[in-house]
Design a protein around this motif. Structure first.
Motif, PDB file in Angstrom:
ATOM      1  N   TYR A   7       0.850  -1.183   0.000  1.00  0.00           N
ATOM      2  CA  TYR A   7       0.000   0.000   0.000  1.00  0.00           C
ATOM      3  C   TYR A   7       0.892   1.241   0.000  1.00  0.00           C
ATOM      4  O   TYR A   7       2.045   1.197   0.429  1.00  0.00           O
ATOM      5  CB  TYR A   7      -0.893   0.054   1.246  1.00  0.00           C
ATOM      6  N   ILE A  29      -6.253   5.238  -8.560  1.00  0.00           N
ATOM      7  CA  ILE A  29      -5.532   3.969  -8.605  1.00  0.00           C
ATOM      8  C   ILE A  29      -5.042   3.667 -10.013  1.00  0.00           C
ATOM      9  O   ILE A  29      -3.963   3.114 -10.204  1.00  0.00           O
ATOM     10  CB  ILE A  29      -6.423   2.824  -8.082  1.00  0.00           C
ATOM     11  N   GLU A  72      -2.805  -0.159  -3.398  1.00  0.00           N
ATOM     12  CA  GLU A  72      -3.892   0.647  -2.851  1.00  0.00           C
ATOM     13  C   GLU A  72      -3.297   1.842  -2.122  1.00  0.00           C
ATOM     14  O   GLU A  72      -2.132   1.833  -1.726  1.00  0.00           O
ATOM     15  CB  GLU A  72      -4.732  -0.181  -1.880  1.00  0.00           C
ATOM     16  N   TYR A 109      -9.716   5.717  -1.067  1.00  0.00           N
ATOM     17  CA  TYR A 109      -8.585   5.285  -0.256  1.00  0.00           C
ATOM     18  C   TYR A 109      -9.063   4.585   1.015  1.00  0.00           C
ATOM     19  O   TYR A 109     -10.177   4.810   1.491  1.00  0.00           O
ATOM     20  CB  TYR A 109      -7.738   6.481   0.191  1.00  0.00           C
ATOM     21  N   ARG A 110      -8.195   3.783   1.588  1.00  0.00           N
ATOM     22  CA  ARG A 110      -8.354   3.373   2.971  1.00  0.00           C
ATOM     23  C   ARG A 110      -8.060   4.578   3.861  1.00  0.00           C
ATOM     24  O   ARG A 110      -7.600   5.610   3.392  1.00  0.00           O
ATOM     25  CB  ARG A 110      -7.399   2.222   3.303  1.00  0.00           C
ATOM     26  N   PHE A 120     -11.551  -1.167   5.748  1.00  0.00           N
ATOM     27  CA  PHE A 120     -10.793  -0.092   5.111  1.00  0.00           C
ATOM     28  C   PHE A 120     -10.392   0.992   6.113  1.00  0.00           C
ATOM     29  O   PHE A 120      -9.691   1.934   5.761  1.00  0.00           O
ATOM     30  CB  PHE A 120     -11.624   0.556   3.993  1.00  0.00           C
TER      31      PHE A 120
END
Length: 270
Positions: A108, A141, A156, A177-178, A212
């Motif tokens: 990530y 992304i 991610e 996004y997380r 997330f």
């Protein structure tokens, strides 16, 4: 002094059940010893079943010799984009591509999310990082894939709220996004994050899920309550010193003892 087991920040994720993760800031001195020590900690986290390791300020080139290790097979790793500006584009591309491939897609990228409450410097840095990773706000992304031509899945993005306010968590969710809530965030603000994440994702017709959302907290483990109390609340406590520095910077506006009660989880393994 008795040994006290401390994870200065521990990252929680919910996906049916709570999962644990490690936040580890590497030593600023990039020596072979410090890199080996970082790998040993990641290997320990992997062996303990931790789900995610977030490495603020880590140079992605540090991980390249270790990324294919079987000890990291089940560990997802998040690199901090704030370290990328010191690396040439060609070296950065090679490092991210190689590390992502070695980790089988479990890589990530963390970037700072800034609201109007943030400093001008922080907003400028976040905009620079998003220029690197996002072609536009609607589909960041895809641009990661074009910037780093890797085999899918592409990295991610994890949004790191700079001030910790819910608005920044919503911004991260709106961009797909997380989100990682910082360890110093008081409970009153933590309670606002998940509704903000849902609202942010909904505003751009995205789906989100509890897994997330990551929440950092400081964990202290020892069998003796007196040692725990001294290590967390004592006048010479390194944890008190850490959060006092954050308070001095303006990030925390509560009494330190009250903050420690909210952000530190202390106890024994029993």
């Amino acid at each position: 002094e008795e040994a006290v087991f401390v994870l200065q920040s521990l990252c929680f994720a919910w996906e049916g059940s709570m999962k644990l993760g490690l936040i580890r800031t590497p030593s600023p001195r990039a020596t072979d010893v410090s890199r080996t020590a970082l790998y040993d900690e990641l290997a320990l986290a992997g062996s303990l079943g931790f789900d995610l390791a977030y490495l603020p300020k880590a140079d992605p080139r540090w991980l390249m010799p270790y990324a294919s290790s079987p000890k990291l097979e089940h560990l997802r790793i998040c690199l901090d984009a704030s370290a990328f500006g010191r690396i040439s584009p060609s070296d950065l591309e090679a490092a991210v591509r190689s590390t992502a491939d070695a980790l089988d897609g479990k890589l990530y990228i963390g970037i700072e999310m800034c609201s109007q409450k943030s400093s001008v410097r922080s907003r400028s840095e976040a905009q620079n990082f998003e220029t690197l990773f996002a072609q536009d706000e609607s589909n960041p992304i895809d641009h990661v894939a074009s910037r780093f031509p890797m085999r899918p899945p592409c990295p991610e993005v994890v949004g790191i709220p700079v001030t910790g306010c819910a608005q920044e968590a919503a911004l991260a969710a709106a961009r797909g996004y997380r989100s990682l809530a910082p360890s110093w965030l008081p409970l009153r603000e933590v309670a606002r994050h998940w509704p903000a994440i849902v609202a942010g994702a909904t505003s751009t017709l995205r789906r989100t899920r509890p897994s997330f959302w990551h929440l950092a907290r400081t964990i202290v483990i020892h069998d003796d309550p007196a040692v725990l109390n001294r290590y967390v609340y004592g006048p010479q406590s390194p944890i008190r010193a850490y959060y006092s520095r954050l308070a001095a910077s303006g990030l925390i506006d509560q009494d330190i003892d009250e903050v420690l009660k909210q952000v530190v989880i202390a106890g024994s393994v029993a």
